[in-house]
Design an enzyme around this catalytic site. Sequence first.
Site, PDB file in Angstrom:
ATOM      1  N   LYS B  50      -6.221   6.446  -9.081  1.00 56.15           N
ATOM      2  CA  LYS B  50      -6.196   7.160  -7.795  1.00 56.15           C
ATOM      3  C   LYS B  50      -5.970   8.647  -8.020  1.00 56.15           C
ATOM      4  CE  LYS B  50      -4.538   3.030  -5.410  1.00 56.15           C
ATOM      5  NZ  LYS B  50      -3.374   2.274  -4.895  1.00 56.15           N
ATOM      6  N   GLN B  94       2.989   2.842  -3.821  1.00 53.59           N
ATOM      7  CA  GLN B  94       2.319   1.783  -4.583  1.00 53.59           C
ATOM      8  C   GLN B  94       3.159   0.500  -4.558  1.00 53.59           C
ATOM      9  OE1 GLN B  94      -0.808   2.003  -6.131  1.00 53.59           O
ATOM     10  NE2 GLN B  94      -0.579  -0.201  -6.441  1.00 53.59           N
ATOM     11  N   ASP B 117      -2.952   4.683   3.357  1.00 50.75           N
ATOM     12  CA  ASP B 117      -3.264   3.285   3.068  1.00 50.75           C
ATOM     13  C   ASP B 117      -3.527   2.503   4.362  1.00 50.75           C
ATOM     14  OD1 ASP B 117      -3.617   2.485   0.482  1.00 50.75           O
ATOM     15  OD2 ASP B 117      -1.510   2.007   0.093  1.00 50.75           O
TER      16      ASP B 117
END
Lengths: 285, 285
Positions: B50, B94, B117
């Site tokens: 990412k 994460q 997200d």
Amino acid sequence: MPATVIDGRALAARLREEVATQVASMQEPPGLATLLVGDDAASEIYVRNKRRLCTQVGMRDLHRHLPADVSQGELAAIISDLNADPAVTGILLQLPLPKHLRADDLLALIDPDKDVDGLTEASAGRLALGKPGLRPCTPSGVIRMLDSAGVELRGRHAVVVGRSNLVGKPQAQLLLERDATVSICHRHTTDLAAITRTADVLVVAAGVPHLVGADAVAPGATVIDVGIHRTDTGLCGDVDTAAVAEVAGAVTPVPGGVGPMTIAMLLWNTVEAARLRSAATAAAV
Amino acid sequence: MPATVIDGRALAARLREEVATQVASMQEPPGLATLLVGDDAASEIYVRNKRRLCTQVGMRDLHRHLPADVSQGELAAIISDLNADPAVTGILLQLPLPKHLRADDLLALIDPDKDVDGLTEASAGRLALGKPGLRPCTPSGVIRMLDSAGVELRGRHAVVVGRSNLVGKPQAQLLLERDATVSICHRHTTDLAAITRTADVLVVAAGVPHLVGADAVAPGATVIDVGIHRTDTGLCGDVDTAAVAEVAGAVTPVPGGVGPMTIAMLLWNTVEAARLRSAATAAAV
């Protein structure tokens, strides 16, 4: 054989008794703050009914009637006060609001733990993610009706017609949570009857009088009619009840079906809000 | 005739170029704050990818690596700082986190306007109510793939297999928003193949290798495979791609299908977050 009729009035009366018993067992009665803005006649009737039943089950009626020209800021401040007030368990902002007010922004201010209508963004998020929270009254009332009629949901095909934020979308989520296979139809659905005929459970919340006829229902299916329309010959729903009752296993009448359940679920949500709060307080101690 | 293969790698590369062009046109490059806790090997690889692509498209890489024993309070304070920091456009926590941390409570702290997200309660609520907001990356990547393949959604029957908060449920909402008739299937669905065979568009996110075979697909259907599994003979998805490609109109490969789109959509969401913020700032001036 004609279908069983699921009696929403009787069921709502039993649910209100259940709520009253729970209220009686609480140290403090829950308080429901209804906010009515202006003089819309229909809204006044709705709010009056809610307040009457609220008092009937032993809860505190904390009604506020505000003038039609109340400002966005004033109303926001009132919601903020109600959020902070420990006597207020639930807050209900009666819609529609006068046009100068931004309803979405005001709803967003309601503490999700007091959102007894279950219509705020936060409550919708909790429902979508399967987290504890207050659910919208009409679709959760429908689930209660299905349970009371002994309708199995797990693994069954539930078809929802309509995709409003008020009913269709949360209804689909609640049916999914109960392990039904769920289909959602709407105005763009190509062959509606072909899909509804595959439903074990059919919930119709399309807002179209007599949209669903006997040809759209499988033999033995359970059909829940959320629609209500005033016509020259009286009230009718989204389902052609007389015709469908010849095919279906169970149907809800209009009036006397889903309608009475909605207010009963509002009262139930107010008790639930009190319970969620006391659980949160206990966890914090 | 074998199906068209929808090339996720090529599509993701084009999307990243599009993102890079937009970033280049901005006064300030957006900043993506990735939060990695502890030393989970898989998480480290994901985050590294990412960050690499974030830099590649010209955005600021604002990574924070925290020790495995960071406390809930410390992590909460860091999220709070990132929320307040104008250089941070997007925040990505994460998962999974070490077991002593309550992930849900931490996710809930992320400002929904920085939730790239799209997995917080607030973002789920916005999606459920059809309000502007940041959408989960994988299901919105699937919509992009369908659009790029020229698949019509309005009025078509879209079947989603799987009902996770990460993919299945938001996927159903996004397909509904595009006016498809949507069915959601899962482990309790009685006859899965009978339903998937009625799909014009089939999205499989069940987490079961080769769950969907050729018998479960209608001729000409578009089949999107969200699954990815490591087997002795290499990677495979939830769809038996070779067999299904003989029946379907279009399929996505595994690997090289949905996977690359997910990170590309994360970058796209970060640009979107910057855009939403500058629109909000402009509205407030």
